[in-house]
Design a protein around this motif. Structure first.
Motif, PDB file in Angstrom:
ATOM      1  N   UNK A  78       0.632  -1.200   0.072  1.00 39.19           N
ATOM      2  CA  UNK A  78      -0.195   0.127  -0.002  1.00 39.19           C
ATOM      3  C   UNK A  78       0.979   1.247  -0.197  1.00 39.19           C
ATOM      4  N   UNK A  79       0.322   2.427  -0.481  1.00 40.78           N
ATOM      5  CA  UNK A  79       1.253   3.563  -0.627  1.00 40.78           C
ATOM      6  C   UNK A  79       1.655   4.164   0.865  1.00 40.78           C
ATOM      7  N   UNK A  80       0.644   3.773   1.756  1.00 43.81           N
ATOM      8  CA  UNK A  80       0.898   4.514   3.056  1.00 43.81           C
ATOM      9  C   UNK A  80       2.281   3.833   3.830  1.00 43.81           C
ATOM     10  N   UNK A  81       2.260   2.514   3.548  1.00 44.71           N
ATOM     11  CA  UNK A  81       3.348   1.670   3.969  1.00 44.71           C
ATOM     12  C   UNK A  81       4.696   1.972   3.313  1.00 44.71           C
ATOM     13  N   UNK A  82       4.733   2.041   1.957  1.00 46.60           N
ATOM     14  CA  UNK A  82       5.555   2.398   0.951  1.00 46.60           C
ATOM     15  C   UNK A  82       6.365   3.910   1.424  1.00 46.60           C
ATOM     16  N   UNK A  83       5.525   4.671   1.682  1.00 50.60           N
ATOM     17  CA  UNK A  83       6.179   5.941   2.326  1.00 50.60           C
ATOM     18  C   UNK A  83       6.735   5.710   3.782  1.00 50.60           C
ATOM     19  N   UNK A  84       6.180   4.803   4.451  1.00 49.99           N
ATOM     20  CA  UNK A  84       6.894   4.656   5.724  1.00 49.99           C
ATOM     21  C   UNK A  84       8.293   3.931   5.586  1.00 49.99           C
ATOM     22  N   UNK A  85       8.010   2.753   4.590  1.00 46.57           N
ATOM     23  CA  UNK A  85       9.512   2.304   4.187  1.00 46.57           C
ATOM     24  C   UNK A  85      10.505   3.480   3.638  1.00 46.57           C
ATOM     25  N   UNK A 152      -1.801  -7.913   1.820  1.00 51.29           N
ATOM     26  CA  UNK A 152      -1.017  -6.510   1.915  1.00 51.29           C
ATOM     27  C   UNK A 152      -0.049  -6.478   2.944  1.00 51.29           C
ATOM     28  N   UNK A 153       0.922  -5.864   2.561  1.00 43.60           N
ATOM     29  CA  UNK A 153       2.096  -5.745   3.580  1.00 43.60           C
ATOM     30  C   UNK A 153       1.623  -4.482   4.612  1.00 43.60           C
ATOM     31  N   UNK A 154       1.980  -4.822   5.889  1.00 42.74           N
ATOM     32  CA  UNK A 154       1.175  -3.806   6.976  1.00 42.74           C
ATOM     33  C   UNK A 154       2.708  -3.332   7.507  1.00 42.74           C
ATOM     34  N   UNK A 155       2.352  -2.077   8.098  1.00 42.29           N
ATOM     35  CA  UNK A 155       3.458  -1.612   8.909  1.00 42.29           C
ATOM     36  C   UNK A 155       4.325  -2.241   9.789  1.00 42.29           C
TER      37      UNK A 155
END
Length: 259
Positions: A78-85, A152-155
């Motif tokens: 997900x886009x929010x997890x991508x930003x976290x990475x 989906x991948x989670x934080x």
């Protein structure tokens, strides 16, 4: 001795591994006794001993099916997890830069204290934060999502990937570098370094390290291969020199020197 020299493989090849744990054969009376008894038992009976609790045994066929099912899944990012990475990776790069500068300064001081004919200090390339580190974080996080049967991948998956990589780095850091004093890489020093890295991960800087949760830090210390007694000893030593403070209920750890 660097990991490259220890394993006898070039750094370019070792850097392709997402995590690299350095296992040292340290003498331990209890562990050596258990190992010797196990080897002697196997050679006496010609087979491995039965598990203490049969319920803990996992059927090999079931395990193969589970692994096959997990590998068939392709969790999305997900886009929010991508930003976290992305944020975590940039922070790791800054931490690595600061660590390299500090290590170079220590080596310069060490070289000035020895004879001019001494061998120059070497630094391992293993543990360097590069774009491959970013890919490793993504692969490990996706692998954990597969194990959870998630779509989906989670934080939380990213956090676990970062924890695994940090635990691996601890095993590489807990070694005296050439030209440095071994006393600074004992168990307490390694645990304290792990605490500082964790504090930076949750948003701290060298000038203002935040408070960290005692229980969470204890879990990370155990995951890095240290015992609760090692953790308590480290806390006591750094409390004695007014670097750390632990509250009465032992739920929070405060970095005094950074306040």
């Amino acid at each position: 001795m660097t990991p490259e020299e220890n394993i006898n493989l070039p750094a370019a090849l070792l850097s392709r591994f997402d995590v690299l744990f350095l296992m040292l054969d340290r003498p331990s009376a209890e562990a050596d006794l258990q190992l010797a008894r196990h080897v002697a038992w196997v050679h006496t009976h010609g087979r491995h001993p039965d598990p203490v609790d049969p319920a803990d045994a996992v059927d090999a066929e079931l395990l193969r099916h589970f692994v096959a099912a997990a590998r068939a899944r392709v969790p999305v990012l997900p886009s929010d997890v991508a930003e976290y990475v992305v944020g975590a990776y940039v922070q790791l790069r800054q931490q690595h830069k600061a660590a390299v500068e500090a290590a170079d300064a220590r080596r310069t001081l060490a070289r000035s204290a020895v004879d001019s004919g001494a061998a120059p200090a070497t630094r391992s390339a293993i543990g360097t934060t590069t774009p491959r580190t970013l890919l490793a974080i993504l692969r490990l996080a996706q692998a954990r999502a597969r194990v959870r049967a998630a779509e989906a991948v989670a934080i939380e998956d990213v956090d676990e990937a970062l924890r695994l990589m940090d635990a691996a780095h601890v095993t590489l850091d807990a070694r005296p570098a050439a030209g440095e004093r071994p006393a600074r890489t004992d168990t307490s020093s390694a645990i304290y370094a792990l605490m500082v890295r964790h504090a930076r991960t949750v948003g701290g800087t060298d000038a203002a390290l935040p408070q960290i949760a005692y229980a969470e830090m204890l879990d990370r210390v155990r995951d890095a291969g240290f015992s609760e007694a090692d953790f308590s000893r480290c806390i006591q030593q750094y409390e004695d020199i007014d670097v750390l403070q632990v509250n009465v209920t032992r739920t929070r750890i405060t970095f005094v020197s950074a306040s």
